[in-house]
Design a protein around this motif. Structure first.
Motif, PDB file in Angstrom:
ATOM      1  N   MET A   1       0.905  -0.956  -0.059  1.00 53.94           N
ATOM      2  CA  MET A   1       0.011  -0.033  -0.103  1.00 53.94           C
ATOM      3  C   MET A   1       1.009   1.393  -0.016  1.00 53.94           C
ATOM      4  O   MET A   1       1.999   1.203   0.672  1.00 53.94           O
ATOM      5  N   GLN A   6      -1.913   5.121   3.071  1.00 51.85           N
ATOM      6  CA  GLN A   6      -1.889   4.650   4.416  1.00 51.85           C
ATOM      7  C   GLN A   6      -2.067   5.990   5.038  1.00 51.85           C
ATOM      8  O   GLN A   6      -2.885   5.966   6.352  1.00 51.85           O
ATOM      9  N   GLU A   9      -5.653   6.981   5.381  1.00 53.94           N
ATOM     10  CA  GLU A   9      -6.584   6.058   6.466  1.00 53.94           C
ATOM     11  C   GLU A   9      -6.163   6.678   7.797  1.00 53.94           C
ATOM     12  O   GLU A   9      -6.964   6.344   8.611  1.00 53.94           O
ATOM     13  N   LEU A  84      -0.289  -1.712  17.337  1.00 54.48           N
ATOM     14  CA  LEU A  84      -1.160  -2.026  16.364  1.00 54.48           C
ATOM     15  C   LEU A  84      -0.639  -1.404  15.116  1.00 54.48           C
ATOM     16  O   LEU A  84      -0.661  -2.348  13.920  1.00 54.48           O
ATOM     17  N   ALA A  86       2.309  -0.425  14.134  1.00 55.64           N
ATOM     18  CA  ALA A  86       3.660  -1.091  13.783  1.00 55.64           C
ATOM     19  C   ALA A  86       3.466  -2.413  13.316  1.00 55.64           C
ATOM     20  O   ALA A  86       4.061  -2.655  12.282  1.00 55.64           O
ATOM     21  N   LEU A  87       2.526  -3.354  13.838  1.00 56.00           N
ATOM     22  CA  LEU A  87       2.368  -4.640  13.488  1.00 56.00           C
ATOM     23  C   LEU A  87       1.335  -4.524  12.058  1.00 56.00           C
ATOM     24  O   LEU A  87       1.497  -5.650  11.512  1.00 56.00           O
ATOM     25  N   ALA A  88       0.611  -3.451  12.098  1.00 51.39           N
ATOM     26  CA  ALA A  88      -0.017  -3.692  10.709  1.00 51.39           C
ATOM     27  C   ALA A  88       0.831  -2.958   9.430  1.00 51.39           C
ATOM     28  O   ALA A  88       0.476  -2.960   8.410  1.00 51.39           O
ATOM     29  N   GLY A  89       2.181  -2.987   9.821  1.00 53.25           N
ATOM     30  CA  GLY A  89       3.106  -2.484   8.707  1.00 53.25           C
ATOM     31  C   GLY A  89       2.867  -0.979   8.347  1.00 53.25           C
ATOM     32  O   GLY A  89       3.435  -0.731   7.083  1.00 53.25           O
ATOM     33  N   LEU A  90       2.453  -0.073   9.195  1.00 58.64           N
ATOM     34  CA  LEU A  90       2.161   1.150   8.711  1.00 58.64           C
ATOM     35  C   LEU A  90       3.673   1.950   8.787  1.00 58.64           C
ATOM     36  O   LEU A  90       4.296   1.811   9.544  1.00 58.64           O
TER      37      LEU A  90
ATOM     38  N   ALA B  56       8.851  -9.331  19.304  1.00 58.73           N
ATOM     39  CA  ALA B  56       7.764  -8.690  18.562  1.00 58.73           C
ATOM     40  C   ALA B  56       8.454  -7.420  17.832  1.00 58.73           C
ATOM     41  O   ALA B  56       7.886  -6.787  16.919  1.00 58.73           O
ATOM     42  N   PHE B  79      10.791  -2.991  10.106  1.00 51.26           N
ATOM     43  CA  PHE B  79       9.543  -2.501   9.425  1.00 51.26           C
ATOM     44  C   PHE B  79       8.919  -3.342   8.535  1.00 51.26           C
ATOM     45  O   PHE B  79       7.785  -3.434   8.372  1.00 51.26           O
ATOM     46  N   ARG B  82       7.245  -6.693  10.482  1.00 55.05           N
ATOM     47  CA  ARG B  82       6.340  -6.815  11.304  1.00 55.05           C
ATOM     48  C   ARG B  82       5.037  -7.241  11.006  1.00 55.05           C
ATOM     49  O   ARG B  82       4.260  -7.634  11.709  1.00 55.05           O
ATOM     50  N   ARG B  83       4.582  -7.176   9.516  1.00 52.26           N
ATOM     51  CA  ARG B  83       3.290  -7.462   9.366  1.00 52.26           C
ATOM     52  C   ARG B  83       3.375  -9.315   9.522  1.00 52.26           C
ATOM     53  O   ARG B  83       2.117  -9.604   9.711  1.00 52.26           O
ATOM     54  N   ILE B  85       3.777 -10.754  12.198  1.00 51.02           N
ATOM     55  CA  ILE B  85       3.929 -11.008  13.655  1.00 51.02           C
ATOM     56  C   ILE B  85       2.537 -10.487  14.210  1.00 51.02           C
ATOM     57  O   ILE B  85       2.116  -9.255  14.019  1.00 51.02           O
ATOM     58  N   VAL B  87       0.264 -10.220  17.824  1.00 50.12           N
ATOM     59  CA  VAL B  87       0.608 -10.033  19.487  1.00 50.12           C
ATOM     60  C   VAL B  87      -0.905  -9.957  20.103  1.00 50.12           C
ATOM     61  O   VAL B  87      -1.293  -9.149  19.654  1.00 50.12           O
ATOM     62  N   VAL B 107      -7.449  -1.893  10.220  1.00 47.59           N
ATOM     63  CA  VAL B 107      -6.043  -2.603   9.949  1.00 47.59           C
ATOM     64  C   VAL B 107      -6.253  -3.240   8.428  1.00 47.59           C
ATOM     65  O   VAL B 107      -5.294  -3.268   7.877  1.00 47.59           O
ATOM     66  N   LEU B 110      -4.874  -0.505   6.438  1.00 45.92           N
ATOM     67  CA  LEU B 110      -3.477  -0.187   6.650  1.00 45.92           C
ATOM     68  C   LEU B 110      -2.564  -1.062   6.032  1.00 45.92           C
ATOM     69  O   LEU B 110      -1.728  -0.967   5.354  1.00 45.92           O
ATOM     70  N   ALA B 111      -3.302  -2.551   6.188  1.00 45.97           N
ATOM     71  CA  ALA B 111      -2.114  -3.604   5.828  1.00 45.97           C
ATOM     72  C   ALA B 111      -2.574  -3.733   4.379  1.00 45.97           C
ATOM     73  O   ALA B 111      -2.018  -5.075   4.034  1.00 45.97           O
ATOM     74  N   ASP B 112      -3.471  -3.373   3.718  1.00 48.20           N
ATOM     75  CA  ASP B 112      -3.848  -3.809   2.212  1.00 48.20           C
ATOM     76  C   ASP B 112      -4.208  -5.017   2.248  1.00 48.20           C
ATOM     77  O   ASP B 112      -3.933  -5.963   1.205  1.00 48.20           O
ATOM     78  N   ARG B 154      -4.963 -10.791   9.595  1.00 52.97           N
ATOM     79  CA  ARG B 154      -3.553 -10.656   9.285  1.00 52.97           C
ATOM     80  C   ARG B 154      -2.884 -11.839   8.998  1.00 52.97           C
ATOM     81  O   ARG B 154      -1.836 -11.809   8.249  1.00 52.97           O
TER      82      ARG B 154
END
Lengths: 224, 216
Positions: A1, A6, A9, A84, A86-90, B56, B79, B82-83, B85, B87, B107, B110-112, B154
């Motif tokens: 994306m 991003q 959003e 959230l 960070a882990l969503a890959g933002l 993480a 970066f 992280r997708r 992972i 938690v 989510v 954001l993560a497409d 995810r």
């Protein structure tokens, strides 16, 4: 994306959250309008003086309360929300741009309300010719303040003295924005050229965005 | 013919974190291979959550070196990984002012991710009827289910569970067990930490952490 999608959003959700919490409307706007009312009490019923100081007071309050709005937006992230994102890959740069966009949107609304109140209370002369330059100056000023406060919020994030430090960063660096916005309107009123002042605003906005995007990743990295 | 060695998903060597002069985690060597379910037990304050946040990639080590999916922790390399992972932590990683459905949508955008999976995922975790409830107004159990839904959406390869089963009913615990099986069956790994050894049954390996030091 893409970074842009991003960022949009992040901004969209920030505004949804603000719409539900309503902090800007409920708290900051009434305080700013109340501050506008104080000066006439201090000067007495001197209409000529009020007309003269109307716009300078508007920009001063715009900086002070605008800083509060933008810093509040940048402080929205809880640790859980940061996780959230960070882990969503933002992309950290997208978070910076999105946050600056949402803060700018709130600032535009805030400044519009404040401007209407200023015109009404101070009888400030604004002719039809001034409407467009004033609107452009207001939008560029709002975005610049939002980007600056978001950047300051990111730099000071996680520090105990966050509030004080962020304000100390924003206050001096907002000088070109205040000068650019105030002088654009003043130059229009005098009938002189506004291009130089408008370009100062635009250049400040671009510089703040470039710096914010460039440091977002390293700041995120240093925060972990 | 030589078989290629399986690359560990997580590889830590001498990793340590110190805050305010206290070593929260010290000299941790840890390797986690695909297909493993690693349990970590220890008393409160022993460093379980700190270790999990290191794995993480949400915490930078002060000492030692570590990689997760080959990316060095504490650097911008993380970066990109992280997708992968997921938690389930103490605090739900959700936006409290949004509804459960809106959180999943956020989510996904954001993560497409494929947003058409939101409804099936909500049904899987039993939240289809509560999808329009704001997270702030949802019970702790619902928030935990919403977090599990977000992770299902995810579909990460490394699942980290921080006292995830605490305070959950049997159905919700079953969801976590199903999520664990799903991650492992797809070649991922799971790390679950708990102070209660009963919650670590079924792990392929259980480690103990005491005063920040990890032991077998």
């Amino acid at each position: 994306m893409s970074l842009w999608r991003q960022a949009r959003e992040v901004a969209r959700v920030d505004l949804v959250v603000e719409g539900r919490v309503g902090e800007t409307v409920r708290v900051i706007v009434p305080f700013a309008v109340a501050a506008l009312l104080v000066l006439p009490f201090a000067t007495g019923p001197n209409l000529a003086l009020l007309r003269q100081v109307g716009m300078p007071v508007f920009w001063t309050l715009g900086v002070l309360f605008g800083m509060q709005i933008a810093l509040r937006q940048s402080a929205n992230d809880t640790d859980a929300r940061r996780d959230l994102y960070a882990l969503a890959g933002l992309d950290p740069a997208a978070r910076f741009v999105g946050r600056a966009m949402s803060a700018a949107a709130l600032l535009v609304v805030f400044l519009a309300v404040l401007l209407i109140a200023t015109l009404a209370l101070y009888d400030t002369p604004v002719t039809g010719d001034m409407t467009l330059p004033l609107a452009v100056a207001l939008v560029l000023f709002a975005y610049g303040m939002a980007a600056l406060a978001t950047l300051a919020g990111e730099v000071s994030s996680g520090l105990r003295s966050r509030g004080a430090l962020a304000s100390l960063i924003v206050a001096p660096l907002s000088l070109p924005l205040v000068m650019g916005a105030a002088q654009t309107v003043a130059a229009m009123d005098r009938g002189t050229g506004i291009l130089a002042w408008s370009l100062l605003l635009l250049a400040s906005d671009i510089a703040l965005t470039v710096v914010g995007v460039a440091v977002a990743g390293p700041l995120e990295e240093s925060r972990t | 013919m030589r078989l290629a060695a399986v690359q560990p998903l997580v590889a830590f060597a001498g990793v340590g974190v110190t805050r305010d002069g206290n070593a929260l985690v010290d000299d941790v060597d840890l390797e986690i291979a695909p297909g493993e379910v690693v349990g970590i037990s220890g008393p409160n304050g022993s460093g379980k959550t700190t270790l999990l946040r290191l794995v993480a990639t949400l915490l930078r080590p002060d000492r030692g070196e570590g990689t997760v999916f080959g990316a060095r922790i504490g650097t911008s390399q993380v970066f990109g990984v992280r997708r992968n992972i997921g938690v389930v932590g103490h605090e739900p990683a959700l936006v409290p002012e949004l509804t459960i459905r809106e959180n999943l949508d956020h989510v996904a955008r954001l993560a497409d991710l494929d947003r058409s999976r939101i409804v099936p995922v909500l049904e899987t975790v039993g939240l289809a009827g509560a999808a329009d409830r704001r997270v702030r107004a949802a019970s702790r159990g619902m928030q935990r289910r919403a977090e599990i839904a977000q992770i299902l959406l995810r579909d990460p390869s490394l699942l980290l569970l921080d006292e995830a089963a605490s305070g959950l009913d049997r159905d919700a615990q079953g969801l976590i067990e199903a999520l664990t099986r799903r991650v492992v069956s797809r070649g991922g790994a799971v790390v679950t930490v708990s102070h209660d050894p009963a919650h670590l049954e079924g792990c392929t390996r259980v480690l103990r952490i005491t005063a920040g030091r990890l032991s077998a």
